[in-house]
Design an enzyme around this catalytic site. Structure first.
Site, short mmCIF file in Angstrom:
data_model
loop_
_atom_site.label_atom_id
_atom_site.label_comp_id
_atom_site.label_asym_id
_atom_site.label_seq_id
_atom_site.Cartn_x
_atom_site.Cartn_y
_atom_site.Cartn_z
N GLN A 104 0.83 -1.20 0.00
CA GLN A 104 0.00 0.00 0.00
C GLN A 104 0.87 1.26 0.00
O GLN A 104 0.35 2.35 -0.21
CB GLN A 104 -0.89 0.02 1.25
CG GLN A 104 -1.90 -1.10 1.35
CD GLN A 104 -2.65 -1.05 2.66
OE1 GLN A 104 -2.07 -1.20 3.73
NE2 GLN A 104 -3.95 -0.83 2.59
N HIS A 122 -0.86 1.74 -4.75
CA HIS A 122 -1.12 3.18 -4.80
C HIS A 122 -0.03 3.95 -5.53
O HIS A 122 0.08 5.16 -5.38
CB HIS A 122 -1.31 3.72 -3.37
CG HIS A 122 -2.45 3.08 -2.65
ND1 HIS A 122 -3.75 3.50 -2.79
CD2 HIS A 122 -2.49 2.01 -1.81
CE1 HIS A 122 -4.55 2.74 -2.05
NE2 HIS A 122 -3.80 1.82 -1.46
N CYS A 130 4.12 13.56 -16.96
CA CYS A 130 3.59 14.85 -17.41
C CYS A 130 2.20 14.61 -18.00
O CYS A 130 2.06 13.84 -18.96
CB CYS A 130 4.51 15.48 -18.45
SG CYS A 130 3.88 17.06 -19.08
N CYS A 133 2.32 16.28 -21.93
CA CYS A 133 2.98 15.58 -23.05
C CYS A 133 3.16 14.09 -22.80
O CYS A 133 3.70 13.38 -23.64
CB CYS A 133 4.32 16.24 -23.37
SG CYS A 133 5.61 15.98 -22.11
N CYS A 157 8.09 19.35 -15.97
CA CYS A 157 8.52 18.46 -17.04
C CYS A 157 9.70 19.09 -17.79
O CYS A 157 9.60 20.24 -18.24
CB CYS A 157 7.36 18.20 -17.99
SG CYS A 157 7.82 17.21 -19.44
N CYS A 160 8.30 19.90 -21.67
CA CYS A 160 7.36 20.97 -22.02
C CYS A 160 7.21 22.03 -20.94
O CYS A 160 6.55 23.05 -21.15
CB CYS A 160 5.99 20.38 -22.36
SG CYS A 160 5.14 19.63 -20.96
#
Length: 251
Positions: A104, A122, A130, A133, A157, A160
């Site tokens: 978990q 999880h 991102c 993109c 990112c 981008c």
């Protein structure tokens, strides 16, 4: 011989008789890798975080606010190191006694300790994607040699420049493929060690029920106790160390 030692022997008996053992771990194990907040030393990190405050809706609406509030938790999680539970489970897998770890936790410590087959219910904070993109990024590649406290949030990112979403399954997102793989592992297993589980996530509670033989190791009582073959209410790190010693003694 204490009661804990006797129960550890019973757990090792089951482990040696098993053909397919898996482990199910929760935040009760990384609490032993944890460090308390300075203003509330009695609280461990995992008890302070309310998952409902970090939903996918909130991230999409305001990623800056999401990161601003989540950054302290992210930093603390990222700095944690594996403890005895992680190390012993990795050793059991190395010896061929453990087939998989279902967790978990999002800290990535099982991998860091050396476990190979880890199913993350999880997700993980160790990578990000991102949403603009769709580029996938290893967080360590962004942080580099810097200390986590010197990193600015939100993480952006490198392609981008848009905010990166941590590869954590947030409330409001669909169940990940790892969940269904974990369910299959539970059905295939004839023994499951349930270690430090968190009971807030209802879908997770179904997974131990897929296995007919359960050993529960947790500091506090858990919902799985009633149907378990062995219940050990003690710190998981201590119990796992005793379990490995008992295995070594029987060589």
């Amino acid at each position: 011989m204490g009661q804990v030692d006797e129960k550890v022997k019973m757990a090792v008996d089951l482990l040696e008789q098993s053909n397919y053992t898996v482990a199910f771990t929760g935040p009760g194990i990384f609490a032993e890798s944890d460090f308390p907040r300075e203003d509330h030393p009695e609280e461990s990190l995992w008890k302070m975080v309310d998952p409902d405050e970090f939903t996918i809706h909130r991230y999409k609406e305001d990623p800056e606010s999401f990161y601003e509030e989540g950054a302290p938790y992210f930093s603390m999680l990222y700095r944690l190191e594996p403890n005895n539970v992680h190390r012993v489970l990795a050793e059991l897998e190395k010896r061929g006694l453990l087939k998989a770890v279902i967790t978990q936790n999002i800290d990535g410590l099982h991998r860091k300790a050396g476990s190979k087959k880890v199913l993350k219910l999880h997700g993980t904070i160790r990578s990000a994607t991102c949403t603009h993109c769709e580029r996938k990024i290893n967080i360590e590649d962004i942080i580099g040699d810097r200390d986590i406290e010197d990193v600015s949030f939100p993480l952006l990112c490198p392609g981008c420049g848009k905010p990166l979403k941590p590869d954590v399954v947030l409330p409001g997102e669909p169940l990940p493929p790892a969940y269904y793989k974990a369910r299959d592992e539970g059905r295939q297993a004839d023994l499951m060690f349930v270690i430090g589980p968190e009971t807030r996530f209802e879908q997770d509670l179904e997974l131990p029920g897929e296995c007919k033989n359960i050993v529960v190791i947790a500091s506090e009582a858990a919902p799985f106790d009633r149907g378990a073959r062995v219940v050990i209410n003690e710190k998981p790190g201590k119990v796992m160390s005793l379990l490995l010693k008992e295995l070594d003694r029987r060589k």
